[in-house]
Design an enzyme around this catalytic site. Structure first.
Site, PDB file in Angstrom:
ATOM      1  N   GLU A 105     -30.402 -30.150  -3.819  1.00  0.00           N
ATOM      2  CA  GLU A 105     -31.278 -31.365  -4.152  1.00  0.00           C
ATOM      3  C   GLU A 105     -30.662 -32.443  -4.457  1.00  0.00           C
ATOM      4  OE1 GLU A 105     -34.378 -30.875  -3.159  1.00  0.00           O
ATOM      5  OE2 GLU A 105     -35.016 -28.910  -3.418  1.00  0.00           O
TER       6      GLU A 105
ATOM      7  N   HIS B 170     -34.396 -30.782 -12.741  1.00  0.00           N
ATOM      8  CA  HIS B 170     -35.473 -29.892 -11.810  1.00  0.00           C
ATOM      9  C   HIS B 170     -35.577 -28.750 -12.320  1.00  0.00           C
ATOM     10  CE1 HIS B 170     -37.837 -28.549  -8.490  1.00  0.00           C
ATOM     11  NE2 HIS B 170     -36.754 -27.836  -8.155  1.00  0.00           N
TER      12      HIS B 170
ATOM     13  N   HIS C 173     -38.566 -24.681 -12.464  1.00  0.00           N
ATOM     14  CA  HIS C 173     -39.806 -24.291 -11.810  1.00  0.00           C
ATOM     15  C   HIS C 173     -40.662 -23.665 -13.100  1.00  0.00           C
ATOM     16  CE1 HIS C 173     -37.417 -23.500  -7.815  1.00  0.00           C
ATOM     17  NE2 HIS C 173     -37.596 -24.540  -8.054  1.00  0.00           N
TER      18      HIS C 173
ATOM     19  N   GLU D 178     -50.331 -33.409 -28.434  1.00  0.00           N
ATOM     20  CA  GLU D 178     -49.037 -34.132 -28.188  1.00  0.00           C
ATOM     21  C   GLU D 178     -48.945 -34.572 -26.979  1.00  0.00           C
ATOM     22  OE1 GLU D 178     -45.628 -33.398 -29.897  1.00  0.00           O
ATOM     23  OE2 GLU D 178     -47.024 -33.854 -31.669  1.00  0.00           O
TER      24      GLU D 178
ATOM     25  N   HIS E 156     -44.432 -25.788  -6.391  1.00  0.00           N
ATOM     26  CA  HIS E 156     -42.757 -25.847  -6.396  1.00  0.00           C
ATOM     27  C   HIS E 156     -42.167 -25.957  -7.753  1.00  0.00           C
ATOM     28  CE1 HIS E 156     -38.500 -26.511  -4.364  1.00  0.00           C
ATOM     29  NE2 HIS E 156     -38.489 -26.344  -5.721  1.00  0.00           N
TER      30      HIS E 156
HETATM   31  O1  2HA Z   1     -31.802 -25.534  -6.750  1.00  0.00           O
HETATM   32  O2  2HA Z   1     -34.837 -25.278  -7.421  1.00  0.00           O
HETATM   33  O3  2HA Z   1     -35.494 -26.861  -5.238  1.00  0.00           O
HETATM   34  C1  2HA Z   1     -32.791 -24.507  -6.127  1.00  0.00           C
HETATM   35  C2  2HA Z   1     -34.112 -25.581  -6.279  1.00  0.00           C
HETATM   36  C3  2HA Z   1     -34.488 -26.038  -4.982  1.00  0.00           C
HETATM   37 ZN    ZN Z   2     -36.750 -26.094  -6.880  1.00  0.00          ZN
END
Ligand code: 2HA
Ligand code: ZN
Length: 278
Positions: free
Chosen positions: A121, A144, A146, A174, A215
């Site tokens: 990414e 980033h 998940h 909050e 995602h």
């Molecule tokens: O690095 O999360 O979006 C793996 C991921 C790709």
């Molecule tokens: Zn990801």
């Protein structure tokens, strides 16, 4: 600085802090297997206490124009790295790179041992750094991951950034205090591409948090704690939503209450993210 007086890179706070945070994110369930990625802009003087910046291990094509960050040094997670392993094996799972003068290459200064590459990414990270720096000179971190409930919420909540933000504000007192500027939202897109990088960076001009529907999420901040804290707070609100969305709602924090909270703290909140008064 003379090589002999250099400190060990393994003791550098920017290396140890990523390991610790990545481990926490793994244990919170935000980063299964190789998911998630981190990049942090580093101060050249600070890095030179640990590395001889004249020595480039190898050059890596980055596949897009990063000229706006030419000469800047970043620490990034490796493509395919498992967040749970960063703390124990940082030299394999992290890299310190400098963007080349023409903006087309990453000059590897340390790490990515075993022939690794920076995160898949990287476009979204580099482009988001450029956007965030235009909004806040001191932004350093793009993160980033998940988080489960935010991800779940994008399957059952309308994908409208005003409505999505407003729902999260309602879920925890909050929320509006931590992200008064709201959350940007992108539809599902193919990840790892320049296109999703450009779309994320466009949102990052306006928002410190950007959800990728079905995602994950991107967060930014001046420090890793700040970027992580934003995501953690949004995820907590999403968890409360997912625990209650299917139940009759008997109580709520009203819009008047949210606004009076924001106003009592003098927050520059997104007034346009509240539903229009009927
Ligand atoms: O690095 O999360 O979006 C793996 C991921 C790709
Ligand atoms: Zn990801």
């Amino acid at each position: 600085m003379k090589i002999s007086s250099m400190k060990s890179i393994f003791t550098a706070p920017f290396v140890t802090e990523i390991g610790k945070t990545a481990g926490n994110m793994y244990r919170l369930g935000y980063d299964e297997r190789n998911s998630g990625n981190i990049s942090i802009l580093l101060d050249e003087n600070m890095v030179s206490e640990y590395l001889d910046l004249r020595f480039v291990k190898r050059e890596i094509e980055i596949g897009f124009d990063a000229k706006e960050l030419a000469g800047k040094i970043l620490i990034v997670t490796a493509s395919g790295s498992y967040f749970k392993n960063i703390q124990s094996t940082p030299a394999e799972n992290l890299g310190i790179i400098r963007i080349s003068a023409d903006g087309s290459k990453a000059e590897l200064l340390w790490g990515l041992n075993g022939g690794g590459k920076p995160t898949s990414e990287l476009p979204a990270h580099i482009m988001s750094h450029i956007s965030r720096l235009s909004a806040d000179h001191d932004n350093k971190v793009i993160l980033h991951c998940h988080p489960t409930n935010l991800l779940a919420m994008t399957f059952v909540h309308e994908l409208d950034e005003k409505k999505f933000t407003h729902t999260l504000w309602q879920m925890c007192t909050e929320s509006i205090m931590i992200f008064p500027d709201g959350i940007g939202l992108l539809p599902w897109m193919v990840c790892g591409t320049n296109e999703i990088g450009e779309a994320t960076a466009e949102k990052m001009r306006e928002f410190r948090l950007v959800v990728w529907a079905m995602h994950g999420i991107y967060g930014s901040g001046r420090t890793l704690d700040e970027a992580f804290g934003l995501i953690e707070t949004a995820e907590k609100a999403a968890q409360v939503y997912m625990l209650t969305a299917h139940l009759p709602r008997l109580n709520t924090i009203t819009d008047e209450q949210l606004k009076s909270l924001a106003e009592s703290l003098n927050l520059n909140y997104r007034k346009d993210f509240f539903p229009k008064q009927k």
